[in-house]
Structure formats: C-alpha cells, structure tokens
Design an enzyme around this catalytic site. Structure first.
Site, mmCIF file in Angstrom:
data_model
loop_
_atom_site.group_PDB
_atom_site.id
_atom_site.type_symbol
_atom_site.label_atom_id
_atom_site.label_comp_id
_atom_site.label_asym_id
_atom_site.label_seq_id
_atom_site.Cartn_x
_atom_site.Cartn_y
_atom_site.Cartn_z
ATOM 1 C CB ILE A 99 -0.945 0.000 1.226
ATOM 2 C CG1 ILE A 99 -1.853 1.245 1.223
ATOM 3 C CG2 ILE A 99 -0.183 -0.096 2.533
ATOM 4 C CD1 ILE A 99 -2.897 1.233 2.342
ATOM 5 C CB SER A 100 1.249 4.085 -2.318
ATOM 6 O OG SER A 100 1.444 3.314 -3.476
#
Length: 256
Positions: A99-100
């Site tokens: 997940i960024s």
C-alpha cells in the site's frame, strides 16, 4: 457469493460492463466504525494529524485532503501493521505488493485532478490500474464521479472487495483483469492512475483517455530508475511531464 446492497458486482476477465453506479448521497465511508487494536481510540484525530502532515508536505487540493481524512487507512492493512497505518510509509499487503505512502497517494491524486472538476466539484470517470488492497480506490471515490479499478492478482482483487465492502461505495467498480489493456468498456476516462511502473505508458491507456484527461503513472526512465510522469491529452497530441523519482512495483500483464 451474493452481493450486499450498495456494493458493485464482482467482475472477472469474462465479465461485461459492471452495473451502473446508483445515484447516492455521500458514501457511508464510516459505516459501523470499530477501533482496531493498536490504533488510537480517536482514529479521527490520527487521520487529522496525517492530513496536517500532508498539507505541510505540499498537498494543497482541499478535495484531496478531505478525502484522505475521511478514509480509514488502518482498515486496509493487516492487524499486525495497524499501529503504522497513519505513518508516511508504504506497508506490505501480500503477494509482493504494498500500500503506497499516504503522501504518494495524495500527490498522485492531486496531479490527476489538476484543478479540474465538474459542476459538483469532482473529476469525472477514473480508471485505476492496480487495485491492491483497495485504499486508493476508496480515496478516489470521494473525488471522482466513478472509479473503475482493475487488478491482475486474484488474491488482491478478493482482498480489496472485502476491505471495501463495509464502506458501501456505489461509484467504485472492481475488475479482475490485465491492467495493461485498460478497461475500454468504461472509456473514455477523465483520468487514469497507475500503481505500477512500466517501461512506457501502454497505448491502450492513451486511447481510452478523454481529450483533456490526464494519466499519472510511474515510468521507467532511460537511466533505469522510475519517475512519476503526467501525460495530458489534447486534440492533437499527448503532452508529457516528468516529475520526481519514485519506486513502485513493476507493471505486468496477464492475470495471476
């Protein structure tokens, strides 16, 4: 598996166009909240501090800051990582994917918006390449009229469906498929955003982009490093702007 009311039908590579989103009031993004173990009981305050940090880092679009503050990032990470959910860091979500960072999500969505909106203050239809855990799709749902999100990894596609189910976002459509070919049935798009970087932006994306639309995607430069690229489509050409260095998972074809 039966679908719950208000959640779009699951699609796969053989699916037709998803059922159109229902007209709805503000999405119930905080339906039945429950504080997870390891996260401050006042998660709203934690999100507010994250938004303050994003603003200090240069994110200025009020729509983006509002959306980042509304969506509970801790619902998209594993229990063991919940205490890191609001830190500005990427986190593993399984199958070699992440997940960024909140700053990267906010930055890319702000670039996608580029000050554009419709009469309701939202961007039009958006295509997301790489659903991942579903977090960015949830944020996009608050700044775009419709979000079509495609994921090539079946395990992540299923995880995103489960993560997004409690949010009841009728304008989000999830597809299992090859992101490199885009999703022509939903085109044209006002914006296309990619969570994976390739050697070049696929021609299918530029074909499915509306005139006046933007593509925001990490792209491998001649030096072998990835950089964030913004492409704008005019009636005559595609204008490209190369921005800062980034590091995303590689863009791949096929379904796994």
């Amino acid at each position: 598996m039966p679908q719950r009311p208000g959640f779009p039908a699951r699609l796969d590579s053989s699916s037709t166009r998803p059922a159109p989103a229902r007209k709805a009031a503000t999405p119930a993004v905080n339906a039945s909240p429950r504080t997870p173990e390891g996260v401050s009981p006042d998660s709203r305050a934690v999100r507010a501090r994250m938004v303050e940090k994003l603003a200090a880092q240069g994110v200025s679009d009020a729509r983006v800051l509002h959306a980042m503050g509304r969506i509970e990032r801790h619902r998209f990470v594993d229990t063991a990582l919940m205490n890191q959910a609001y830190e500005d860091t990427s986190l593993p979500i399984g199958l070699g994917q992440t997940i960024s960072k909140p700053n990267v999500v906010a930055r890319m969505i702000e670039l996608l918006l580029g000050g554009r909106n419709d009469a309701a203050g939202k961007l039009g239809r958006v295509l997301e390449i790489g659903t991942g855990c579903g977090y960015q799709a949830a944020v996009l749902s608050l700044v775009a009229t419709e979000v079509y999100s495609i994921e090539r990894l079946r395990g992540l596609h299923d995880k995103a469906r489960e993560n997004l189910r409690p949010f009841r976002l009728p304008n989000v459509h999830l597809m299992l498929g090859d992101g490199m070919v885009g999703y022509p049935k939903g085109a044209p798009y006002a914006g296309i955003i990619s969570a994976a970087g390739g050697l070049a932006v696929p021609a299918a994306w530029t074909e499915q982009l509306a005139v006046g639309g933007r593509i925001v995607a990490p792209t491998v430069m001649p030096n072998g490093q990835q950089a964030l690229v913004v492409m704008e489509k005019t009636a005559r050409e595609m204008k490209q702007t190369v921005l800062e260095a980034v590091h995303f998972v590689p863009l791949k074809s096929g379904i796994a």
